[in-house]
Design a protein around this motif. Structure first.
Motif, PDB file in Angstrom:
ATOM      1  N   LEU A  23      -4.585  59.014  52.249  1.00  0.00           N
ATOM      2  CA  LEU A  23      -4.719  57.563  52.368  1.00  0.00           C
ATOM      3  C   LEU A  23      -5.205  56.934  51.059  1.00  0.00           C
ATOM      4  O   LEU A  23      -4.786  55.826  50.709  1.00  0.00           O
ATOM      5  N   LYS A  24      -6.068  57.633  50.332  1.00  0.00           N
ATOM      6  CA  LYS A  24      -6.518  57.107  49.042  1.00  0.00           C
ATOM      7  C   LYS A  24      -5.361  57.036  48.045  1.00  0.00           C
ATOM      8  O   LYS A  24      -5.266  56.086  47.253  1.00  0.00           O
ATOM      9  N   GLU A  25      -4.463  58.017  48.100  1.00  0.00           N
ATOM     10  CA  GLU A  25      -3.285  57.992  47.234  1.00  0.00           C
ATOM     11  C   GLU A  25      -2.388  56.799  47.548  1.00  0.00           C
ATOM     12  O   GLU A  25      -1.673  56.299  46.677  1.00  0.00           O
ATOM     13  N   LYS A  26      -2.450  56.351  48.802  1.00  0.00           N
ATOM     14  CA  LYS A  26      -1.669  55.189  49.226  1.00  0.00           C
ATOM     15  C   LYS A  26      -2.444  53.885  49.040  1.00  0.00           C
ATOM     16  O   LYS A  26      -2.033  52.827  49.518  1.00  0.00           O
ATOM     17  N   ASN A  27      -3.593  53.997  48.365  1.00  0.00           N
ATOM     18  CA  ASN A  27      -4.423  52.835  48.025  1.00  0.00           C
ATOM     19  C   ASN A  27      -5.108  52.167  49.211  1.00  0.00           C
ATOM     20  O   ASN A  27      -5.406  50.969  49.176  1.00  0.00           O
ATOM     21  N   TYR A  28      -5.386  52.954  50.261  1.00  0.00           N
ATOM     22  CA  TYR A  28      -6.186  52.426  51.353  1.00  0.00           C
ATOM     23  C   TYR A  28      -7.669  52.550  51.000  1.00  0.00           C
ATOM     24  O   TYR A  28      -8.073  53.453  50.262  1.00  0.00           O
ATOM     25  N   SER A  29      -8.469  51.660  51.569  1.00  0.00           N
ATOM     26  CA  SER A  29      -9.902  51.659  51.317  1.00  0.00           C
ATOM     27  C   SER A  29     -10.612  52.520  52.364  1.00  0.00           C
ATOM     28  O   SER A  29     -10.719  52.129  53.530  1.00  0.00           O
ATOM     29  N   ILE A  30     -11.067  53.698  51.956  1.00  0.00           N
ATOM     30  CA  ILE A  30     -11.798  54.594  52.854  1.00  0.00           C
ATOM     31  C   ILE A  30     -13.290  54.371  52.604  1.00  0.00           C
ATOM     32  O   ILE A  30     -13.827  54.775  51.576  1.00  0.00           O
ATOM     33  N   ILE A  31     -13.959  53.719  53.536  1.00  0.00           N
ATOM     34  CA  ILE A  31     -15.360  53.366  53.307  1.00  0.00           C
ATOM     35  C   ILE A  31     -16.318  54.469  53.725  1.00  0.00           C
ATOM     36  O   ILE A  31     -17.480  54.465  53.306  1.00  0.00           O
ATOM     37  N   ALA A  32     -15.845  55.422  54.554  1.00  0.00           N
ATOM     38  CA  ALA A  32     -16.720  56.521  54.978  1.00  0.00           C
ATOM     39  C   ALA A  32     -15.897  57.629  55.619  1.00  0.00           C
ATOM     40  O   ALA A  32     -14.841  57.380  56.197  1.00  0.00           O
ATOM     41  N   THR A  33     -16.387  58.863  55.480  1.00  0.00           N
ATOM     42  CA  THR A  33     -15.846  59.990  56.231  1.00  0.00           C
ATOM     43  C   THR A  33     -17.013  60.665  56.941  1.00  0.00           C
ATOM     44  O   THR A  33     -18.119  60.745  56.399  1.00  0.00           O
ATOM     45  N   CYS A  34     -16.774  61.139  58.149  1.00  0.00           N
ATOM     46  CA  CYS A  34     -17.835  61.743  58.956  1.00  0.00           C
ATOM     47  C   CYS A  34     -17.314  63.029  59.588  1.00  0.00           C
ATOM     48  O   CYS A  34     -16.127  63.137  59.914  1.00  0.00           O
ATOM     49  N   SER A  35     -18.226  63.986  59.803  1.00  0.00           N
ATOM     50  CA  SER A  35     -17.825  65.275  60.361  1.00  0.00           C
ATOM     51  C   SER A  35     -18.300  65.478  61.797  1.00  0.00           C
ATOM     52  O   SER A  35     -18.114  66.547  62.357  1.00  0.00           O
ATOM     53  N   ASP A  36     -18.921  64.457  62.386  1.00  0.00           N
ATOM     54  CA  ASP A  36     -19.299  64.555  63.804  1.00  0.00           C
ATOM     55  C   ASP A  36     -19.267  63.157  64.421  1.00  0.00           C
ATOM     56  O   ASP A  36     -19.294  62.146  63.716  1.00  0.00           O
ATOM     57  N   GLY A  37     -19.214  63.124  65.747  1.00  0.00           N
ATOM     58  CA  GLY A  37     -19.021  61.868  66.451  1.00  0.00           C
ATOM     59  C   GLY A  37     -20.185  60.897  66.354  1.00  0.00           C
ATOM     60  O   GLY A  37     -19.980  59.681  66.205  1.00  0.00           O
TER      61      GLY A  37
END
Length: 210
Positions: A23-37
Motif C-alpha cells: 500500500l505504501k508503494e501505491k502511495n496510501y497513507s498508513i498511519i499505524a500497523t498493529c499485531s494484536d486486536g
C-alpha cells in the motif's frame, strides 16, 4: 483523488509487512500497523483512521470484536476484514456488524485497491469468491436470508416509502447508519445502483419481508 488514512492489523508479521509495503508503494497513507486486536482497537479510538484493515483472528480482540465495538460506539472508521477463513458463520457475524469490506487473503493484493476505492465511496466491498459462496441469491432475486434483522426492518420501512431521515428518527439511529444499511442491502441483493432501485425492489417483494 482522495487517499484515506489507513490502519492495518494482523498477527502474522510477514503478511502485515507485505500489505503495508504494497500500500505504501501505491502511495496510501498508513498511519499505524498493529499485531494484536486490542492495540488495533485502541489505535482506532486514538487516531481515527478512515479505514482499518483487520485480520479476523488476532490475540486479545478479533477483527469482528473490533467491528462490533466500533458499531456499538458509532466510531466512523470503516472496517475491512482480511482473512484466510471461509466459514459462513464468520461471514455472517461480520456482515451483522456493518463491516465495509471482506477480503480473502489469497486475493487481497489483487482486490485491495478496488476495495479501498469502493469503501471510500461508501459502498461495501466483498471478495467475489466469498460473496458468491454465501449470498445464496435465488434466481428471482427475492431471497432475503442474506439480510440481518436490522436490514429487514429498514427494508420494510423503505417499502413504506419512508426516507432515510424518517427511518433514522423512527429507529433512533443516525442517517449515516441507515445509508450504510442501504448500501449493504444493495450489494447483498445484487440490485442495480440506480435511484430508487431499493425502493422499487422492496415494494415488488414486500410480501417476502413479513
Amino acid at each position: 483523488m482522495f487517499k484515506p488514512d489507513i490502519l492495518i492489523a494482523d498477527d502474522h508479521p510477514l503478511l502485515l509487512k507485505g500489505l503495508e509495503e504494497f500500500l505504501k508503494e501505491k502511495n496510501y497513507s498508513i498511519i499505524a500497523t498493529c499485531s494484536d486486536g486490542l492495540s488495533a482497537y485502541n489505535t482506532i479510538i486514538k487516531e481515527k483512521p478512515d479505514i482499518a484493515i483487520l485480520d479476523i483472528e488476532m490475540p486479545n480482540m478479533t477483527g469482528i470484536d473490533i467491528a462490533k465495538n466500533c458499531s456499538r460506539h458509532n466510531i466512523e472508521t470503516r472496517i475491512v476484514l482480511n482473512t484466510l477463513h471461509k466459514e459462513k458463520k464468520l461471514f455472517d457475524d461480520a456482515v451483522k456488524y456493518n463491516i465495509h469490506g471482506y477480503l480473502l487473503k489469497e486475493f487481497a493484493l489483487s482486490e485491495i485497491e478496488a476495495c479501498i476505492a469502493s469503501v471510500c465511496q461508501g459502498k461495501p466491498y466483498f471478495s467475489e469468491k466469498i460473496y458468491k459462496r454465501f449470498s445464496h441469491k435465488t434466481t428471482d432475486g427475492t431471497n432475503t436470508d442474506v439480510l440481518t434483522r436490522s436490514e429487514v426492518k429498514i427494508l420494510k420501512l423503505i417499502a413504506d416509502e419512508m426516507t432515510s431521515s424518517e427511518i433514522a428518527d423512527f429507529l433512533s439511529i443516525s442517517v449515516r447508519t441507515v445509508e450504510k444499511h442501504r448500501a449493504n442491502m444493495i450489494k447483498k441483493l445484487n440490485i442495480d445502483q440506480k435511484p430508487n432501485s431499493l425502493l422499487i425492489w422492496s415494494q415488488k417483494n414486500k410480501d417476502s419481508l413479513f
